[in-house]
Enzyme design. Structure first.
Site, PDB file in Angstrom:
ATOM      1  N   THR A   1       0.820  -1.213   0.000  1.00  0.00           N
ATOM      2  CA  THR A   1       0.000   0.000   0.000  1.00  0.00           C
ATOM      3  C   THR A   1       0.858   1.270   0.000  1.00  0.00           C
ATOM      4  O   THR A   1       2.079   1.218   0.106  1.00  0.00           O
ATOM      5  CB  THR A   1      -0.978  -0.026   1.203  1.00  0.00           C
ATOM      6  OG1 THR A   1      -1.680  -1.277   1.202  1.00  0.00           O
ATOM      7  CG2 THR A   1      -1.993   1.076   1.154  1.00  0.00           C
TER       8      THR A   1
ATOM      9  N   GLU B   1      -3.048  -4.125  -2.720  1.00  0.00           N
ATOM     10  CA  GLU B   1      -3.021  -5.092  -1.619  1.00  0.00           C
ATOM     11  C   GLU B   1      -1.627  -5.633  -1.392  1.00  0.00           C
ATOM     12  O   GLU B   1      -0.782  -4.926  -0.906  1.00  0.00           O
ATOM     13  CB  GLU B   1      -4.041  -6.217  -1.805  1.00  0.00           C
ATOM     14  CG  GLU B   1      -4.598  -6.760  -0.471  1.00  0.00           C
ATOM     15  CD  GLU B   1      -3.708  -7.746   0.261  1.00  0.00           C
ATOM     16  OE1 GLU B   1      -2.917  -8.447  -0.391  1.00  0.00           O
ATOM     17  OE2 GLU B   1      -3.800  -7.817   1.493  1.00  0.00           O
TER      18      GLU B   1
ATOM     19  N   GLU C   1      -7.049  -7.882  -4.314  1.00  0.00           N
ATOM     20  CA  GLU C   1      -7.830  -7.387  -3.185  1.00  0.00           C
ATOM     21  C   GLU C   1      -8.841  -8.395  -2.651  1.00  0.00           C
ATOM     22  O   GLU C   1      -9.235  -8.337  -1.481  1.00  0.00           O
ATOM     23  CB  GLU C   1      -8.561  -6.104  -3.586  1.00  0.00           C
ATOM     24  CG  GLU C   1      -8.617  -5.078  -2.507  1.00  0.00           C
ATOM     25  CD  GLU C   1      -7.226  -4.574  -2.142  1.00  0.00           C
ATOM     26  OE1 GLU C   1      -6.824  -4.794  -0.983  1.00  0.00           O
ATOM     27  OE2 GLU C   1      -6.569  -3.947  -2.968  1.00  0.00           O
TER      28      GLU C   1
ATOM     29  N   ASP D   1      -8.462 -10.105   0.676  1.00  0.00           N
ATOM     30  CA  ASP D   1      -8.760  -9.429   1.940  1.00  0.00           C
ATOM     31  C   ASP D   1     -10.068  -9.923   2.539  1.00  0.00           C
ATOM     32  O   ASP D   1     -10.386  -9.586   3.684  1.00  0.00           O
ATOM     33  CB  ASP D   1      -8.829  -7.915   1.736  1.00  0.00           C
ATOM     34  CG  ASP D   1      -7.476  -7.251   1.897  1.00  0.00           C
ATOM     35  OD1 ASP D   1      -6.510  -7.948   2.242  1.00  0.00           O
ATOM     36  OD2 ASP D   1      -7.376  -6.031   1.678  1.00  0.00           O
TER      37      ASP D   1
ATOM     38  N   SER E   1     -10.922  -3.578   5.016  1.00  0.00           N
ATOM     39  CA  SER E   1      -9.556  -3.082   4.918  1.00  0.00           C
ATOM     40  C   SER E   1      -9.119  -2.505   6.260  1.00  0.00           C
ATOM     41  O   SER E   1      -9.949  -2.174   7.112  1.00  0.00           O
ATOM     42  CB  SER E   1      -9.472  -1.995   3.844  1.00  0.00           C
ATOM     43  OG  SER E   1      -8.235  -1.326   3.872  1.00  0.00           O
TER      44      SER E   1
ATOM     45  N   GLY F   1       0.902  -0.584   5.366  1.00  0.00           N
ATOM     46  CA  GLY F   1       1.338  -1.523   6.385  1.00  0.00           C
ATOM     47  C   GLY F   1       0.377  -2.653   6.691  1.00  0.00           C
ATOM     48  O   GLY F   1       0.483  -3.268   7.753  1.00  0.00           O
ATOM     49  N   GLY F   2      -0.588  -2.938   5.793  1.00  0.00           N
ATOM     50  CA  GLY F   2      -1.501  -4.041   6.039  1.00  0.00           C
ATOM     51  C   GLY F   2      -2.264  -3.840   7.335  1.00  0.00           C
ATOM     52  O   GLY F   2      -2.699  -2.736   7.667  1.00  0.00           O
TER      53      GLY F   2
END
Length: 584
Positions: free
Chosen positions: A404, A424, A441, A444, A468, A489-490
């Site tokens: 990201t 993603e 994506e 997720d 998200s 950073g997820g």
């Protein structure tokens, strides 16, 4: 600027044993490249400011603002350049969340350009023949993981509403760079090398990211992307809708369906895609108001829960060098992520409690924390519902990776953009079309739709947007914007943003110092300590407080911020990455 002091930070999370094992395994497969921390200088200005993840992108945004463009104009230039020079993180094939402050109306609102699940998606999309969840990268690489991109629609819609500069002019910097070439950055080179096995899966990525001898591109190589230039030229001529209603969309669909591990994306998914304007989700913290993106992002709700719980603790008593401070923040984070895992998803598809930020509820959650003793167990709470819960939810099992990018912008009129943008995982699905990478994506979503007989809120459904952790944020004081901030950073994004806010507001650190503070990450009840930052001694201290698992590892935020104070704009970019703040 003060030198970096011994300050710690915490990122947050709680996952089931399935998710924990999966993400730990994935972390060992594709780690974020480490970088030495050379502290950056602040950028000061009084007219406008842009902070983004690559100097070329920041320069493009700066030039637009210098010529009188709006914050949205600058965002378009920044994003299209980022998609070229930082393709592993975001681009035309992905999606974004944008928090916008309008200086004229003095209102903060949000725009949801999250990717959507294809209308042909089924609950079995990420299950194997035995009905078990696929391994993460078995699901990611190929067309199966690709959702309907939202970024281009966002750029077009925002320009229609808030743009001042001609659309085609805003795409020119990226077209020029793609045509003439740009030097591969150290970060891009290191990520290509780390991911070369998956990147070499498809001919397009093999040709683009590797040299003629099949070796990963090295830092400093001049890289051209004529296909990307052609794509942008078509969009410059025909507008953003051309991406969704013509040959461009059909080409993406054909690629997704034809590659190995094919997906189910169809043209109808592009034609029906819309960007949704949603109310900002805000939470009081000290004398400030922290506003951000609500569902399908868990960012603002989870960040708001953490800060709402921490309102019940006096951090002047527990300083930044006290391990008890991080135990309190860590347990607040774990409690918030427990609610995230059970309740938070695309609220257009699943009912959600209305009381996640209720003051009484947050006080109850805060009362569970005992300073000096880590919580032995953490579970989701029982927030208020507007009506009786429709059904009980099982804990989510989705995995979210640390890729990201984030953009923070303030223009001369006082309009502000906080946008987190993504494909993603690093390099997304590893499928390229027309010069850009397509997202992964859909991974997720929870791979399972149900667990132990109960539905999972973040299960895949046709047209649904996956949950998200992206947390683009605008902090206000006395109803006036004070800080524009966000990070990649997820699932650690929420913690990175929380850390910077706490470090600046509670401990008075300059914004650059707050951003660069060493990280201490707790997502599953265990702590990860940022390696190489002189904080290894906290391992033993945290173990004494009751945390059984404490690890020292690389952690790689990418926070970009603009602080507004006494008529001055202060831009900052995370020293862990290549970003740059520019303004005047």
């Amino acid at each position: 600027m003060k030198k970096l002091q011994l300050q710690l930070a915490i990122s947050i999370g709680l996952m089931t044993s399935f998710s924990l094992a999966a993400e730990q395994a994935a972390d060992s497969i594709a780690p974020e490249p480490a970088s030495s921390l050379e502290i950056k200088d602040l950028s000061l200005g009084s007219k406008f400011m842009v902070s983004a993840a690559n100097p070329l992108a920041s320069q493009a945004g700066y030039d637009v603002l210098k010529q009188g463009g709006s914050a949205i104009d600058a965002m378009i230039a920044v994003q299209t350049v980022l998609g070229l020079v930082e393709p592993q993180s975001s681009g035309l094939g992905g999606g974004a969340f944008l928090v916008y402050y309008d200086a004229q109306s003095k209102q903060t609102t949000t725009f949801d350009a999250r990717e959507t699940a294809p209308l042909a998606a089924t609950p079995e999309l990420f299950l194997d023949e035995q009905g078990q969840p696929l391994k993460f990268f078995d699901a990611v690489v190929g067309g199966r993981s690709v959702g309907t991109p939202g970024t281009v629609k966002l750029l077009g819609d925002m320009h229609d509403q808030f743009g001042k500069t001609a659309w085609n002019e805003l795409l020119s910097p990226a077209i020029e760079l793609a045509t003439e070439g740009f030097k591969v950055s150290p970060r891009l080179a290191s990520m290509i090398a780390a991911d070369q096995e998956r990147l070499s899966t498809h001919p397009d990525t093999l040709d683009y990211f590797f040299d003629s001898e099949g070796s990963p591109l090295k830092e400093g190589v001049q890289l051209k992307n004529p296909e990307y230039a052609e794509t942008l030229e078509l969009l410059a001529e025909h507008g953003a809708d051309y991406f969704y209603r013509g040959e461009m969309a059909q080409t993406i669909v054909d690629k997704v369906q034809a590659v190995s591990n094919p997906g189910v994306l169809e043209l109808i998914d592009f034609v029906s895609y819309t960007v949704k304007q949603r109310p900002a989700v805000c939470q009081a913290y000290r004398e400030f108001e922290v506003c951000g993106m609500g569902p399908p992002s868990s960012g603002a709700l989870t960040l708001g829960q953490i800060l709402g719980v921490l309102n019940h603790f006096d951090f002047s008593e527990y300083g930044p060098n006290d391990p008890v401070t991080w135990q309190i923040i860590g347990d607040a984070s774990r409690l918030a992520f427990a609610d995230r895992g059970r309740y938070m998803a695309d609220s257009d598809y699943v009912p959600m409690p209305k009381g996640l930020l209720n003051a009484d509820y947050l006080a109850q959650r805060a009362a569970l924390i005992t300073p000096g003793t880590a919580l032995a167990e953490v579970s989701a709470g029982e927030p208020l519902w507007e009506q009786a819960p429709v059904q009980a939810y099982a804990m989510d099992e989705s995995i979210e990776f640390p890729s990201t990018s984030h953009i923070s912008i303030v223009d001369a009129a006082g309009n502000m953009v906080s946008m987190t943008t993504t494909i993603e995982n690093g390099f997304g699905s590893r499928v390229m079309s027309q010069g850009f990478l397509l997202n992964n994506e859909l991974t997720d979503f929870s791979f399972r739709a149900h667990s132990n007989g109960y539905p999972i809120a973040n299960r895949i459904e046709p047209g649904k947007r996956p949950r998200s952790s992206m947390a683009p944020t605008i902090v206000l004081k006395d109803d006036k914007p004070y800080l524009v901030i966000g990070s990649p950073g997820g699932s650690r994004i929420i913690g990175y943003v929380a850390q910077a806010i706490i470090a600046h507001l509670d401990w008075g650190m300059e914004i650059q110092e707050a951003i660069d503070s060493p990280h201490l990450v707790n997502r599953f009840g265990s702590f990860d300590i940022e390696a190489g930052q002189g904080i290894d001694d906290f391992k033993a201290e945290l173990e004494k407080l009751g945390y059984e698992k404490v690890n020292i590892r690389d952690l790689n935020s990418g926070i970009h911020a603009v602080l507004i104070h006494d008529g001055q704009l202060i831009g900052a970019a995370d020293s862990r990455r290549e970003g740059l703040a520019l303004g005047e």
